[in-house]
Design an enzyme around this catalytic site. Sequence first.
Site, PDB file in Angstrom:
ATOM      1  N   GLU A 154       6.471   4.498  45.665  1.00  0.00           N
ATOM      2  CA  GLU A 154       7.570   3.703  45.112  1.00  0.00           C
ATOM      3  C   GLU A 154       7.883   4.113  43.673  1.00  0.00           C
ATOM      4  O   GLU A 154       9.052   4.141  43.264  1.00  0.00           O
ATOM      5  CB  GLU A 154       7.223   2.220  45.173  1.00  0.00           C
ATOM      6  CG  GLU A 154       8.337   1.308  44.675  1.00  0.00           C
ATOM      7  CD  GLU A 154       8.000  -0.159  44.861  1.00  0.00           C
ATOM      8  OE1 GLU A 154       8.373  -0.720  45.913  1.00  0.00           O
ATOM      9  OE2 GLU A 154       7.348  -0.743  43.965  1.00  0.00           O
ATOM     10  N   ASP A 193      11.002 -11.213  50.182  1.00  0.00           N
ATOM     11  CA  ASP A 193       9.639 -11.719  50.357  1.00  0.00           C
ATOM     12  C   ASP A 193       9.623 -13.170  49.871  1.00  0.00           C
ATOM     13  O   ASP A 193       9.851 -13.438  48.695  1.00  0.00           O
ATOM     14  CB  ASP A 193       8.659 -10.864  49.546  1.00  0.00           C
ATOM     15  CG  ASP A 193       7.200 -11.247  49.777  1.00  0.00           C
ATOM     16  OD1 ASP A 193       6.938 -12.357  50.292  1.00  0.00           O
ATOM     17  OD2 ASP A 193       6.325 -10.441  49.431  1.00  0.00           O
ATOM     18  N   TYR A 218      -1.725  -1.740  60.925  1.00  0.00           N
ATOM     19  CA  TYR A 218      -0.307  -2.040  60.797  1.00  0.00           C
ATOM     20  C   TYR A 218       0.419  -1.960  62.143  1.00  0.00           C
ATOM     21  O   TYR A 218       1.564  -2.410  62.255  1.00  0.00           O
ATOM     22  CB  TYR A 218       0.348  -1.115  59.775  1.00  0.00           C
ATOM     23  CG  TYR A 218       0.166  -1.603  58.356  1.00  0.00           C
ATOM     24  CD1 TYR A 218       1.148  -2.364  57.726  1.00  0.00           C
ATOM     25  CD2 TYR A 218      -0.994  -1.337  57.644  1.00  0.00           C
ATOM     26  CE1 TYR A 218       0.985  -2.833  56.433  1.00  0.00           C
ATOM     27  CE2 TYR A 218      -1.174  -1.797  56.356  1.00  0.00           C
ATOM     28  CZ  TYR A 218      -0.188  -2.549  55.750  1.00  0.00           C
ATOM     29  OH  TYR A 218      -0.360  -3.023  54.478  1.00  0.00           O
ATOM     30  N   VAL A 221       7.004  -1.378  58.132  1.00  0.00           N
ATOM     31  CA  VAL A 221       6.867  -1.964  59.464  1.00  0.00           C
ATOM     32  C   VAL A 221       6.453  -3.431  59.420  1.00  0.00           C
ATOM     33  O   VAL A 221       6.700  -4.170  60.382  1.00  0.00           O
ATOM     34  CB  VAL A 221       5.864  -1.151  60.308  1.00  0.00           C
ATOM     35  CG1 VAL A 221       4.421  -1.391  59.823  1.00  0.00           C
ATOM     36  CG2 VAL A 221       5.996  -1.470  61.794  1.00  0.00           C
TER      37      VAL A 221
END
Length: 272
Positions: free
Chosen positions: A218, A241, A41, A127
């Site tokens: 989440e 998204d 990442y 990120v």
Amino acid sequence: MMTPWFAPIIWEGTYNLKILNEQFRLRNVSIGLTVFAIKKYMTFLKGFLQTAERYFMTGHRVNYYIFTDRVEAIPKVKLRKGRKIVPLKIQNYLRWQDISMRRMETIRNFSQQQFIHEVEYLVCVDVDMIFRHPVGVEILSELFGTLHPAFYFAERDIFTYERRPDSQAYIPPEEGDFYYAGGFFGGTVAEVCKLTEMCHKAIMMDKEKNLEAVWHDESHLNKYFLYHKPTKILSPEYLWDDNIISPKKPKIKRFLTVGKNHSAIRNKRRAV
């Protein structure tokens, strides 16, 4: 525009940024932006920082708190006055699920030990994103969450809450206000510390029973927000998204997911 408990839902056109900017400048507010750049990442960090410098909290003091297992790999990005990168070395984990679930513990620890002395607000994001339009002080509040782009138009019965009663993240079918995204939340350092403390404890209680909530941290975030109502809610403008099939798309996409190969990024090779 407003929740049943009178918390504002922030959309384009619902605030006067000029007035808000002046109010926060008079208070000399500083903001911490936290991201986790672990293993592969790290490849997203440069684009994230470059776009944040253009669009995130323009005109205000910002600390970029970079949690990473590879401090030496943090890219060099030109920063505006009053902004700085703060590298924070943390442990790597074998599974991406463990990295995700340990985020709450990590933010809790650093909030107690460091952030509380350096900034007034924390904004906690993923990120693998880029900023495409301004994200400013209109988001700041005692405690805020973001509507998940896949569910903000949906009825409660299709929310992907944790439905197993044995889990600490369990939400009964008849309960729930919204489905919140785990990739964008925050508030004052004190409130974020409370949130991450409770979510971490719940995750560890599940772990003792060999349970993992369906959407990991989440799921626990959604449980927390059910019983600790956010004082402000961000619309999906703040986390979008383009791969999501939605009958309604926001006019402005402020913070956008970067396309990626999940299987390549979330590889299962041993951590080094």
